[in-house]
Design a protein around this motif. Structure first.
Motif, PDB file in Angstrom:
ATOM      1  N   TYR A  40      40.630  44.229  34.766  1.00 32.51           N
ATOM      2  CA  TYR A  40      41.877  43.531  34.484  1.00 32.51           C
ATOM      3  C   TYR A  40      41.735  42.580  33.322  1.00 32.51           C
ATOM      4  CZ  TYR A  40      44.208  45.144  38.638  1.00 32.51           C
ATOM      5  OH  TYR A  40      44.811  45.932  39.559  1.00 32.51           O
ATOM      6  N   LYS A  41      42.819  42.426  32.628  1.00 30.53           N
ATOM      7  CA  LYS A  41      42.894  41.361  31.639  1.00 30.53           C
ATOM      8  C   LYS A  41      43.623  40.183  32.301  1.00 30.53           C
ATOM      9  CE  LYS A  41      44.698  43.507  28.004  1.00 30.53           C
ATOM     10  NZ  LYS A  41      44.943  43.770  26.554  1.00 30.53           N
ATOM     11  N   ASP A  42      43.699  39.097  31.527  1.00 29.11           N
ATOM     12  CA  ASP A  42      44.349  37.910  32.076  1.00 29.11           C
ATOM     13  C   ASP A  42      45.788  38.173  32.514  1.00 29.11           C
ATOM     14  OD1 ASP A  42      42.366  36.050  32.129  1.00 29.11           O
ATOM     15  OD2 ASP A  42      42.722  35.287  30.111  1.00 29.11           O
ATOM     16  N   ASP A  43      46.467  39.077  31.807  1.00 33.04           N
ATOM     17  CA  ASP A  43      47.872  39.317  32.157  1.00 33.04           C
ATOM     18  C   ASP A  43      48.009  40.395  33.226  1.00 33.04           C
ATOM     19  OD1 ASP A  43      47.175  41.565  30.863  1.00 33.04           O
ATOM     20  OD2 ASP A  43      48.693  41.448  29.292  1.00 33.04           O
ATOM     21  N   ALA A  44      46.890  40.729  33.876  1.00 39.39           N
ATOM     22  CA  ALA A  44      46.907  41.695  34.961  1.00 39.39           C
ATOM     23  C   ALA A  44      47.170  43.112  34.501  1.00 39.39           C
ATOM     24  CB  ALA A  44      47.900  41.291  36.062  1.00 39.39           C
ATOM     25  N   THR A  45      47.018  43.364  33.223  1.00 37.94           N
ATOM     26  CA  THR A  45      47.036  44.762  32.782  1.00 37.94           C
ATOM     27  C   THR A  45      45.589  45.235  32.726  1.00 37.94           C
ATOM     28  OG1 THR A  45      46.980  44.071  30.476  1.00 37.94           O
ATOM     29  CG2 THR A  45      49.162  44.517  31.447  1.00 37.94           C
ATOM     30  N   VAL A  46      45.436  46.578  32.637  1.00 39.87           N
ATOM     31  CA  VAL A  46      44.108  47.161  32.747  1.00 39.87           C
ATOM     32  C   VAL A  46      43.556  47.509  31.374  1.00 39.87           C
ATOM     33  CG1 VAL A  46      42.776  49.018  33.799  1.00 39.87           C
ATOM     34  CG2 VAL A  46      44.751  48.061  34.978  1.00 39.87           C
ATOM     35  N   ALA A  47      42.265  47.237  31.167  1.00 41.62           N
ATOM     36  CA  ALA A  47      41.631  47.560  29.895  1.00 41.62           C
ATOM     37  C   ALA A  47      40.250  48.126  30.181  1.00 41.62           C
ATOM     38  CB  ALA A  47      41.524  46.298  29.040  1.00 41.62           C
ATOM     39  N   PRO A  48      39.688  48.885  29.228  1.00 35.88           N
ATOM     40  CA  PRO A  48      38.356  49.455  29.434  1.00 35.88           C
ATOM     41  C   PRO A  48      37.305  48.355  29.583  1.00 35.88           C
ATOM     42  CG  PRO A  48      39.418  50.442  27.529  1.00 35.88           C
ATOM     43  CD  PRO A  48      40.265  49.278  27.930  1.00 35.88           C
ATOM     44  N   LEU A 138      41.463  51.667  40.170  1.00 40.37           N
ATOM     45  CA  LEU A 138      40.032  51.558  39.904  1.00 40.37           C
ATOM     46  C   LEU A 138      39.642  50.108  39.595  1.00 40.37           C
ATOM     47  CD1 LEU A 138      39.089  54.664  37.712  1.00 40.37           C
ATOM     48  CD2 LEU A 138      38.889  54.349  40.184  1.00 40.37           C
ATOM     49  N   ALA A 139      40.574  49.374  38.990  1.00 39.44           N
ATOM     50  CA  ALA A 139      40.244  48.020  38.572  1.00 39.44           C
ATOM     51  C   ALA A 139      40.392  47.000  39.695  1.00 39.44           C
ATOM     52  CB  ALA A 139      41.143  47.611  37.397  1.00 39.44           C
ATOM     53  N   ARG A 140      41.098  47.404  40.746  1.00 38.73           N
ATOM     54  CA  ARG A 140      41.424  46.432  41.784  1.00 38.73           C
ATOM     55  C   ARG A 140      40.192  45.676  42.286  1.00 38.73           C
ATOM     56  NH1 ARG A 140      44.927  49.638  46.042  1.00 38.73           N
ATOM     57  NH2 ARG A 140      43.871  48.259  47.519  1.00 38.73           N
ATOM     58  N   ALA A 141      40.364  44.368  42.375  1.00 34.61           N
ATOM     59  CA  ALA A 141      39.242  43.538  42.812  1.00 34.61           C
ATOM     60  C   ALA A 141      38.821  43.901  44.224  1.00 34.61           C
ATOM     61  CB  ALA A 141      39.630  42.074  42.737  1.00 34.61           C
ATOM     62  N   ASP A 142      39.807  44.192  45.089  1.00 36.58           N
ATOM     63  CA  ASP A 142      39.437  44.495  46.469  1.00 36.58           C
ATOM     64  C   ASP A 142      38.789  45.864  46.596  1.00 36.58           C
ATOM     65  OD1 ASP A 142      41.982  45.493  45.841  1.00 36.58           O
ATOM     66  OD2 ASP A 142      42.415  45.812  47.956  1.00 36.58           O
ATOM     67  N   CYS A 143      38.851  46.670  45.524  1.00 33.90           N
ATOM     68  CA  CYS A 143      38.094  47.917  45.537  1.00 33.90           C
ATOM     69  C   CYS A 143      36.707  47.678  44.959  1.00 33.90           C
ATOM     70  CB  CYS A 143      38.795  48.977  44.689  1.00 33.90           C
ATOM     71  SG  CYS A 143      40.486  49.272  45.185  1.00 33.90           S
ATOM     72  N   GLY A 144      36.378  46.431  44.757  1.00 35.28           N
ATOM     73  CA  GLY A 144      35.102  46.103  44.130  1.00 35.28           C
ATOM     74  C   GLY A 144      35.134  46.448  42.655  1.00 35.28           C
ATOM     75  N   GLY A 193      35.384  41.167  21.690  1.00 30.54           N
ATOM     76  CA  GLY A 193      36.626  40.466  21.984  1.00 30.54           C
ATOM     77  C   GLY A 193      36.368  39.256  22.850  1.00 30.54           C
ATOM     78  N   ALA A 194      37.345  38.374  22.865  1.00 29.68           N
ATOM     79  CA  ALA A 194      37.196  37.139  23.619  1.00 29.68           C
ATOM     80  C   ALA A 194      37.246  37.436  25.114  1.00 29.68           C
ATOM     81  CB  ALA A 194      38.299  36.165  23.247  1.00 29.68           C
ATOM     82  N   ARG A 195      36.818  36.499  25.894  1.00 25.44           N
ATOM     83  CA  ARG A 195      36.884  36.621  27.336  1.00 25.44           C
ATOM     84  C   ARG A 195      38.342  36.780  27.767  1.00 25.44           C
ATOM     85  NH1 ARG A 195      35.674  31.411  31.002  1.00 25.44           N
ATOM     86  NH2 ARG A 195      37.140  30.601  29.504  1.00 25.44           N
ATOM     87  N   ASP A 196      38.614  37.782  28.550  1.00 33.41           N
ATOM     88  CA  ASP A 196      40.003  38.061  28.936  1.00 33.41           C
ATOM     89  C   ASP A 196      39.967  38.718  30.318  1.00 33.41           C
ATOM     90  OD1 ASP A 196      42.647  38.609  29.110  1.00 33.41           O
ATOM     91  OD2 ASP A 196      42.748  39.926  27.360  1.00 33.41           O
ATOM     92  N   GLY A 197      40.353  37.987  31.315  1.00 31.31           N
ATOM     93  CA  GLY A 197      40.280  38.544  32.663  1.00 31.31           C
ATOM     94  C   GLY A 197      38.875  38.958  32.985  1.00 31.31           C
ATOM     95  N   TYR A 198      38.750  40.234  33.424  1.00 37.32           N
ATOM     96  CA  TYR A 198      37.415  40.731  33.731  1.00 37.32           C
ATOM     97  C   TYR A 198      36.802  41.463  32.550  1.00 37.32           C
ATOM     98  CZ  TYR A 198      37.049  39.524  38.659  1.00 37.32           C
ATOM     99  OH  TYR A 198      36.905  38.848  39.833  1.00 37.32           O
ATOM    100  N   TYR A 478      35.902  26.584  31.912  1.00 39.26           N
ATOM    101  CA  TYR A 478      36.392  27.239  33.119  1.00 39.26           C
ATOM    102  C   TYR A 478      37.891  27.452  33.030  1.00 39.26           C
ATOM    103  CZ  TYR A 478      37.124  28.792  37.798  1.00 39.26           C
ATOM    104  OH  TYR A 478      37.470  29.582  38.855  1.00 39.26           O
ATOM    105  N   ALA A 479      38.333  28.634  33.364  1.00 40.68           N
ATOM    106  CA  ALA A 479      39.772  28.906  33.304  1.00 40.68           C
ATOM    107  C   ALA A 479      40.174  29.703  34.529  1.00 40.68           C
ATOM    108  CB  ALA A 479      40.096  29.695  32.035  1.00 40.68           C
ATOM    109  N   THR A 480      41.328  29.368  35.068  1.00 41.82           N
ATOM    110  CA  THR A 480      41.839  30.168  36.172  1.00 41.82           C
ATOM    111  C   THR A 480      42.791  31.203  35.579  1.00 41.82           C
ATOM    112  OG1 THR A 480      42.893  30.094  38.320  1.00 41.82           O
ATOM    113  CG2 THR A 480      43.794  28.643  36.648  1.00 41.82           C
ATOM    114  N   TRP A 481      43.156  32.183  36.362  1.00 39.57           N
ATOM    115  CA  TRP A 481      44.007  33.279  35.871  1.00 39.57           C
ATOM    116  C   TRP A 481      44.781  33.840  37.038  1.00 39.57           C
ATOM    117  CZ3 TRP A 481      41.802  38.733  35.939  1.00 39.57           C
ATOM    118  CH2 TRP A 481      40.692  38.827  36.810  1.00 39.57           C
ATOM    119  N   PRO A 482      45.798  34.650  36.753  1.00 33.27           N
ATOM    120  CA  PRO A 482      46.697  35.057  37.843  1.00 33.27           C
ATOM    121  C   PRO A 482      45.989  35.735  39.007  1.00 33.27           C
ATOM    122  CG  PRO A 482      47.698  35.559  35.749  1.00 33.27           C
ATOM    123  CD  PRO A 482      46.314  35.078  35.434  1.00 33.27           C
ATOM    124  N   VAL A 483      44.938  36.463  38.733  1.00 29.93           N
ATOM    125  CA  VAL A 483      44.238  37.120  39.829  1.00 29.93           C
ATOM    126  C   VAL A 483      43.533  36.075  40.701  1.00 29.93           C
ATOM    127  CG1 VAL A 483      42.365  38.716  40.387  1.00 29.93           C
ATOM    128  CG2 VAL A 483      44.029  39.305  38.631  1.00 29.93           C
TER     129      VAL A 483
END
Ligand SMILES: Nc1ncnc2c1ncn2[C@@H]1O[C@H](COP(=O)(O)OP(=O)(O)OP(=O)(O)O)[C@@H](O)[C@H]1O
Ligand SMILES: Nc1ncnc2c1ncn2[C@@H]1O[C@H](COP(=O)(O)OP(=O)(O)OP(=O)(O)O)[C@@H](O)[C@H]1O
Ligand SMILES: [Mg+2]
Ligand SMILES: [Mg+2]
Lengths: 497, 533, 317, 270
Positions: A40-48, A138-144, A193-198, A478-483
């Motif tokens: 996931y990226k910060d905006d909750a979209t999926v990226a490689p 595949l990206a879901r956090a609860d799927c590990g 690229g900069a830190r963005d979500g995961y 430290y930054a929080t994010w929607p996830v």
């Protein structure tokens, strides 16, 4: 890399096995050690993530992942497509109990019919039907995060030991009931690229991260002040004003993807009458409730689609106004005579309890008689799952796609009593949204659904959760994010505290 | 007055109860070093309180109202707490009237003996223990070494009294206050114990204030005597003078009340025995504590005794010879380990409920230690009236009347509203008696019922016994060391030694022609007043 | 000695029915109360098939009596099963947590007794005096402060304001003695303060009874100082009810002081149990309760064995 | 007349005040204790709100008053239940001994070992969350403690000679137990009962977390106290107010208990 970052978690992790025997805390820890093909990226979209690129065939049935070059596991072994297959085999083995198995075997979101590795850096997934949600799953956090781990994560008998992954940290010491410690991964190779979500650059800046288990909110607060922990990733709403006022504390707040809502049982003799549900809504000052319950952190939002979502538009943003007169009129029309409505809530989540108290008082003004019953979380969840309630305050965990959000509330009540909204028309629309990948088309569908569900009032969303984190002033980056899950990479700790 | 400076000088002492009444009023007397002064007087006349005041150990609620108590010239009543502590034990020793409740139940005898000794003298534990053993031996405790590790409840009443005496005399105080020190002792032991005291006065110049009812003792050992009545001093002077030429009528009644052999008792009708012990034996499970192997102790070793209706049998015998134990086993309060008890001809081994109940209700006990047998939370009237619960068909008023009657008979009219702790030793004993006889039981075991009573009251009580016997024909086992009392009530005497009956027979036979050497010794040791009674 | 051994043996045998009763009660009660571990693990996103699968995997689909018999068989072989939530074996998990609890509880109860006995004796000695009222008031005040408040206040004052002691965490004694000590000072202090009140009052009440007895006067007559009278004669005789109370407190706390452990973030048995109850982690709840019951019985056995020391008239049989 | 003992005086006054508080709430409170005022949340004490307002803007004074009656009801009935049942069983257990004793001990150990949380959850299923449920759960949880304490005292008391004397008179064992053993065991029971009073008030706050407490929004001192926890620093009066109420009530009850004990003790000279 120097220093030790201490992040508070409120309960022990369940295991270090990604997506297997997990909860939010386990997910958070594991995500520091293993990475999946996408994230996931910060905006909750999926990226490689481990993949350099993902190619989707035109029919939407074939996903081709090309692995990044030069990625090694923390034990120094290079990442190959074989490793992906190894992990995938274990994930999809029913014996392992992977959280997301139903979503790739056809029961849920998708059905993966074949996975192959044409060469060392390519993996191809074949699906039975197209779906917009495959990568998100595949990206879901609860799927590990469908993290890829090295085969030496398991012992000779195939029993899980500890994850050996490609993430920025390695799994260190786990002292049950006390802490889980991770160490910076010397073999980590960062993404561009900069830190963005995961995804992005996840280079660790500290030597160790310790996830300290502090169950009690007040104790955690004290520990933060005393400098015994550096970060509280998920701050209790009641503590927000205090942290805000304190300049030693860096408070961050972003809208989250979870929902806090009031649920009605539409099959209840009393609440089955839509006029009464509507009257309840009219009797409540939803903005006020959201404001009070979240200590001003959340904006009221009454849509099933969470605020940070890109599908959250004007239609979703509408907040109905309070109208006591109309509420009374509706009640009179429905023949309501002050019959008590039992409202379930729990103190386990303070916001649910507060919401119930506020609702009770506000509804009282319209002549609605609510009686609160507090339960422990397990019991409340049980009542939710079985649909055995009149009304309750409830909190939904994050759903990262609107179709999943609708799926969460809507369905066949006979088969799944936990669904609050049972509309045939709605279900058809949702099916369409699931396969479509055209944003405009999806938006139209979601807008239509929004209207339908608002008219039927099977639930009242109060706000989509907020993610509030508090860090000690000595913590940088430290930054929080929607996830909402804590992330320790890119964070440094000033020595001297 | 003696020539020397008195060691203890009580001057115009008044003791008040909180409610304002005085229990001791304006009494004065002196005790000189090396002198034995006897304090006698009616039960409840304030002897104990006067003695306790001399140590400033009055119970809560009783305060000195006026007067002085000078010890070595220093007023005890105004001395500092510090000074008092130095005085107590080492300078003034007191043997308390109730030995049963004066020993700490949770402490071994050894610890209690050594404690005081080590406090006042610099001694090692071994030295202290040696001295303790020595003293125990002198008061006739056999196996004194073994006794050190035992707890008070494992001893007979007389043994406890001797241990008390030992613990006090061990410290060789300058003044020894002995409050009824020999009430539970047989005549032989009594003589030994008093001899030890006299020894002390001779060797250490100890002064003794001896509180007693036993005028024989007074006449044999004391030099001077003080007579109290209802808190007032009646008469004081040399023993010789007071006993033989009493000035006051009260003193005279006291002396006149000395028990006399009661001749002319009607012969007991030949009848089937009311209660009968056959080869009764009692064994105590263990004198050892639970961490060391228990050694069973056989306290009664096969005693047979039959008591006919209306008969009074006296049991005399050495302290610790098993009298109390036998008495309790006889009425079924203590499980016996051998033999059987027959009541109204039926064996109580395996009797049915109704028989058990009849047995239980018909047989009553006057406890040797009245204080601990009285529930501290009940008033006297209620304690005495309690057995009437088992008298069906009595109205509340009738019960109250009966209680009043019996209290009057034992000289406790007007005490019904008090609690046990607010009574004197003799008064408590009378409560226990009243309780035992209020229902006119068929059989009573009276364990030392008159030991704490002065002669007048004793006479009154003995008369009561006789009267009841005449009226209701109840049978009675009368355990006593007081041969005078025995001779006045008993038809038959049984002599026990070491858990066995060594001699039995008619009162006159035994008293006049004892055959067993032990009996002879007992009789010989009995102190007599030396006047024609 | 053999008598004592036999007695202890007999008492230990009597623990079996207690343990069995606890097992039955626990086993059925945790299953009868609503809430399902599977739902809790899977959360609000669970689908019915997932639930069914996990339920089967955990063996929770079998009839409850069957589960009970299976579990009992396991226990008989010394195996308490594995935690549902994290799969760890229950026995080592529990014993590890117990060490933490035991150290703190035993220290605290010991300290509380050491404070309560003199305080209670003094108060009794000065009954209704100013000192007495002060002691009673202090004891009552301490009893009326909930442990979470007291703990939190101590935490704020000594951990935060003064910064003398660490706020969260725990270090085992085996690792670093002094650092371990700093971590347990506050919890021990809190627990001591909480427990000292009731013990003080207990000592006081019994001592008042004993102080009026004749042998106390006799002890005074020997010239003993008040201190000696109180300590040697009053205390042992007044101690029996306090001793029972200590047994109760100790037995109760050894099973875990959940609130305290939560406030001070200690990995103790109490927290394990409470977490397990909330998570409906059946094997852990069952294991913990069996263990707690055993502790209880043992503590009370020791208490009973000690009675004759205070009152030799009470025989052990 | 003599001056009453200080414990009677102070204890009596405190308890009277608390009872008066509870009684007042039946007729009058400054504000509606349940009414929210979202504009006036966590206000410090002022002329308008004497003890400030809570996190929902409810008047603390009003809630304290109402809470008094709720808390007292729960506490009184729980303590009565536990003391009554515990004393009876303790008497039987200590006096009769033998197999009865063993069985009672087995059951009481089992209950003692049982955590209150679980017991409460279990009872919630049976009783539903209401005041009866709390009283029963707490009552059951505390009974074994009373039982053990009473049993301990009885073991001592039954060896006393006056107990034997009662038997010698021919009194039944039952009568002896009630009339002679029981009164001589009251001291520890009074202490325990008065202490328990506080424990119950506090335990109720723990139970309300599980939903076994007095149902919201009705206040009890216990749930006010636990709700105030996050505000310990920001709004200390929220916790202080119920905390002090509990403390003073306990003090009053304890002192009164002592006075009562003294009264029952004939040897106590007044
Ligand atoms: N605590 C008390 N309160 C009120 N009166 C008391 C108290 N203790 C004793 N008395 C009374 O004081 C009087 C004197 O008692 P004391 O014990 O001195 O008598 P005594 O001469 O020793 O009698 P005895 O020979 O029977 O032992 C008695 O009448 C007794 O009832
Ligand atoms: N509970 C007990 N345990 C062990 N031994 C006991 C116990 N009670 C009494 N004894 C012993 O039994 C023997 C007889 O005691 P008992 O009380 O019958 O004597 P007694 O004849 O009444 O003496 P006294 O005249 O001194 O009262 C004594 O040696 C005593 O030590
Ligand atoms: Mg006397
Ligand atoms: Mg005797």
């Amino acid at each position: 890399q120097e220093g030790n970052l201490r992040i508070r978690i409120n309960a022990d992790i369940r295991s270090s096995d990604p997506g297997i025997n997990r909860d939010a805390n386990s997910d958070a820890v594991v995500a520091h050690v293993v990475e999946g093909l996408v994230g996931y990226k910060d905006d909750a979209t999926v990226a490689p993530l481990l993949a350099k690129s993902v190619d989707v065939s035109a029919d939407g049935l074939t996903y081709t992942f090309t692995l990044r070059d030069g990625v090694t596991f923390s034990n120094g072994e290079a990442l190959t497509s074989e490793d992906v297959l190894f992990a995938w085999d274990r994930y999809t083995n029913p014996e392992s109990g992977w959280r997301c198995l139903p979503d790739v075997n056809g029961e849920g979101v998708s059905h993966v019919t074949d996975v192959s590795a044409p060469d060392a850096s390519t993996v191809v997934f074949t699906l039975e039907q197209p779906t917009a949600l495959f990568l998100a799953t595949l990206a879901r956090a609860d799927c590990g995060g469908t993290g890829i781990y090295h085969s030496s994560s398991l012992d000779a008998e195939g029993k899980w030991v500890a994850p050996i992954g490609t993430g920025p940290f390695t799994f260190g010491e786990w002292r049950t009931g006390q802490f889980v410690e991770l160490k910076a991964n010397p073999n980590y190779s960062a993404l561009e690229g900069a830190r963005d979500g995961y995804v992005g650059d996840k280079t660790p800046l500290v030597e160790t991260v310790r996830f300290v288990i502090v169950p009690d909110d007040s104790a955690a607060k004290a520990a933060l002040y005393a400098g015994d922990v550096d970060v509280i990733p998920d701050v209790n709403n009641a503590d927000v004003p205090e942290f805000k006022a304190d300049e030693r504390i860096d408070l961050q707040s972003v809208p989250g993807m979870g929902l806090t809502a009031l649920l009605f049982q539409t099959q209840d003799p009393l609440l089955g009458d839509v006029r009464i549900r509507e009257a309840l809504r009219l009797s409540l000052d939803l903005s006020e409730i959201a404001d009070v319950v979240s200590e001003g952190q959340a904006k009221p939002s009454n849509s099933v689609i969470p605020q940070p979502s890109s599908y959250f538009t004007e239609v979703q943003a509408q907040v109905p106004a309070r109208d006591l007169e109309k509420a009374k009129a509706l009640l009179a029309e429905a023949g309501y005579k002050g019959e008590p409505i039992t409202w379930l809530t729990t103190e386990f989540y303070p916001q649910l309890f507060s919401a119930a108290i506020l609702v009770q008082a506000m509804a009282q003004e319209a002549g609605i008689n609510i009686q609160i019953e507090t339960l422990d979380w397990a019991t409340l969840l049980d009542r939710y799952t079985n649909g055995t309630y009149q009304a309750m305050s409830f909190t939904y965990s994050a759903r990262l796609d609107p179709s999943l959000s609708y799926d969460m509330v809507s369905g066949d009540k006979a088969a799944q009593p936990n669904k609050v909204w049972d509309s045939v028309e709605g279900r058809d629309l949702m099916a369409k949204a699931r396969v479509s990948s055209d944003p405009a088309e999806r938006q139209a569908i979601f807008d239509q659904l929004e209207g339908m569900i608002r008219a039927d009032v099977p639930l009242l969303v109060l706000y989509s959760g907020t993610r509030v984190s508090a860090a000690h002033a000595g913590v940088e980056g430290y930054a929080t994010w929607p996830v909402g899950l804590p992330r320790a990479w890119g964070v440094s700790v000033n020595s001297g505290n | 007055m003696t020539a020397t400076q008195p060691l203890l000088s009580v001057r115009n002492l008044r003791l008040d109860v909180s409610s304002g009444v005085s229990i001791v009023n304006d009494i004065s007397f002196d005790v000189a070093p090396g002198e034995i002064v006897a304090l006698v007087g009616e039960s409840g006349s304030g002897k104990t309180m006067a003695a306790r005041a001399s140590m400033r150990l009055l119970p809560k609620g009783i305060h000195p109202g006026a007067g002085q108590i000078l010890f070595n010239g220093k007023d005890v009543l105004t001395a500092s707490d510090e000074d008092m502590r130095a005085l107590r034990g080492a300078q003034i020793g007191m043997i308390f009237q109730e030995p049963m409740v004066s020993l700490n139940p949770a402490m071994t005898i050894g610890a209690q003996l050594v404690e005081g000794l080590r406090l006042h003298e610099k001694l090692s534990v071994e030295q202290a223990l040696d001295r303790a053993v020595d003293m125990l031996r002198r008061v006739q405790i056999n196996d004194p070494e073994g006794c050190l590790a035992a707890f008070p409840h494992q001893f007979s009443g007389g043994m406890r009294q001797r241990i008390m005496i030992a613990s006090v005399m061990l410290l060789k105080p300058k003044l020894l206050i002995a409050d009824e020190p020999t009430t539970a002792l047989d005549t032989l032991t009594q003589r030994e114990v008093i001899e030890v005291m006299v020894d002390l006065t001779r060797s250490q110049g100890t002064a003794v204030l001896l509180i007693t009812h036993n005028l024989g003792l007074v006449s044999q050992y004391a030099q001077r005597m003080v007579v109290l009545e209802r808190g007032k001093l009646v008469e004081t002077g040399s023993v010789e003078q007071v006993l033989h030429h009493p000035r006051e009528t009260y003193t005279r009644t006291l002396i006149d009340a000395l028990p006399k052999r009661f001749h002319g008792r009607p012969a007991i009708a030949e009848a089937a025995p009311l209660i009968e012990a056959r080869n009764l034996a009692v064994t105590f499970a263990g004198a050892g504590n639970m961490f060391s192997a228990a050694q069973p102790k056989q306290a009664v070793k096969g005693v047979s005794l039959a008591v006919r209706p209306g008969e009074a049998v006296a049991i005399v015998g050495g302290s610790g010879s098993g009298k109390t134990t036998f008495g309790r086993a006889l009425i079924g309060l203590l499980a016996h380990s051998g033999g059987e008890v027959l009541f109204r001809g039926k064996s109580m081994n395996g009797a049915d409920r109704a028989q058990q109940r009849d047995y239980r209700l018909s047989c009553q006990l006057v406890f040797q230690d009245p204080y601990s047998s009285l529930d501290p939370r009940q008033k006297i009237a209620s304690i005495v009236g309690e057995p009437l619960r088992h008298e069906p068909g009595l109205s509340r008023a009738q019960k109250a009347e009966r209680v009043q009657e019996i209290l009057d008979e034992v000289g406790l009219g007007g005490f019904g509203d008090r609690y046990p702790h607010a009574l004197s030793g003799g008064q408590r004993q009378r409560v226990a008696i009243a309780r035992a006889v209020i229902r006119n039981p068929a059989f009573v075991v009276a364990d030392e019922p008159v030991s704490a009573l002065d002669m007048t009251i004793q006479k009154q009580v003995l008369d009561l016994f006789r009267r009841l016997q005449a009226r209701h024909g109840f049978a009675c086992v009368f355990i006593s060391h007081d041969l005078g009392a025995v001779s006045s009530v008993a038809d038959r005497i049984v002599v026990m030694e070491n858990g066995l009956i060594v001699e039995e027979g008619d009162v006159d036979d035994i008293l006049d022609h004892p055959t067993h050497p032990y009996t002879k010794a007992l009789l010989e040791a009995a102190p007599t007043i030396g006047v024609a009674a | 000695m053999p008598a004592l051994a036999r007695y202890i043996g007999k008492r230990l045998l009597w623990t079996l029915p207690t343990l069995l009763l606890v097992s039955v009660m626990v086993f059925f009660m945790v299953r009868l109360i609503p809430g399902d571990p599977v739902q809790l693990i899977l959360g609000d996103q669970a689908t019915p098939s997932e639930v069914a699968q996990l339920t089967r995997k955990l063996g929770l689909d079998q009839p409850i009596p069957v589960q009970f018999v299976l579990w009992l068989g396991q226990v008989a072989q010394g195996d308490l099963g594995n935690s549902i939530t994290n799969g760890q074996p229950v026995l080592p998990l529990m014993l590890g947590r117990f060490q933490v609890t035991a150290v703190i509880v035993i220290l605290a109860v010991g300290l509380a007794t050491l404070i309560a006995v003199p305080a209670g004796l003094l108060a009794a000695w000065k009954q209704n005096g100013r000192l007495d009222i002060a002691v009673v008031a202090a004891a009552t005040l301490l009893m009326s402060v909930p442990s979470f408040w007291l703990g939190l206040v101590l935490l704020l004052v000594f951990g935060l304001k003064l910064g003398w002691l660490p706020v969260v965490g725990f270090v085992p004694f085996t690792e670093n003695f002094w650092s371990a000590l700093t971590y347990i000072v506050l919890p021990v202090a809190t627990l001591t303060l909480i427990e000292v009140g009731v013990l003080t009052r207990m000592v006081r009440a019994s001592a008042i009874e004993v102080l009026r007895l004749e042998y106390v006067t006799h002890a005074r007559a020997k010239g003993l100082s008040e201190r000696q009278v109180l300590l040697r004669h009053v205390m042992p005789n007044a101690f029996a009810p306090t001793w029972t109370m200590i047994g109760l407190v100790l037995g109760g706390l050894l099973g875990g002081a959940a609130v305290l452990e939560t406030v001070f973030t200690l990995p103790g048995l109490g927290r394990l149990l409470v977490d397990a109850i909330f998570a409906r982690d059946y094997p852990v709840v069952q294991g913990c309760l069996l263990f707690t019951a055993l502790l209880y019985v043992l503590v009370n056995l020791i208490v009973d064995l000690c009675y004759p020391l205070f009152d030799p008239r009470v025989t052990a049989s | 007349m003599k001056r009453p003992a200080p414990n009677l005086l102070i204890g009596g006054t405190l308890v009277t005040v608390v009872l008066a508080m509870a009684a007042t709430a039946l007729f009058w409170t400054p504000y509606d204790p349940m009414a929210l005022n979202l504009r006036a949340r966590t206000l410090p004490p002022s002329e308008l709100y004497w003890l400030g307002t809570d996190e929902f803007g409810r008047d603390v004074v009003s809630r304290l008053l109402l809470g008094a009656s709720q808390s007292l009801t729960v506490a009184i009935f729980t303590v009565l239940l536990a003391v009554a049942v515990g004393t009876i069983l303790g008497l039987i257990s200590g006096y009769v001994r033998g197999i009865t004793d063993r069985i009672l001990m087995v059951v009481s150990d089992a209950v003692l070992a049982f955590p209150g949380t679980l017991l409460a959850l279990g009872l919630m299923v049976i009783m539903g969350p209401n005041t009866m449920g709390i009283i029963l759960a707490l009552g059951i949880a505390y009974t074994p403690s009373v039982l053990r304490i009473v049993r301990g005292s009885v073991l001592s008391a039954r060896e006393r000679e006056y107990v034997e004397a009662s038997r010698a008179i021919g009194n039944s064992e039952f009568y002896t137990m009630i009339r002679h053993v029981l009164p001589n065991c009251v001291a520890p029971v009074v202490v325990l009962a008065t202490s328990m009073f506080g424990w119950v008030v506090l335990a109720e706050s723990g139970l309300s977390f599980l939903g076994l407490g007095v149902p919201p929004p009705a206040p009890t001192w216990g749930n006010m106290l636990s709700a105030a926890r996050p505000y310990l620093e920001r709004a200390p009066w929220l916790g202080l107010a119920p905390g002090l109420c509990i403390a003073f009530t306990l003090l009053g009850i304890n002192l009164l208990g002592d006075a009562l004990r003294d009264r029952l003790d004939p040897r106590m000279e007044r």
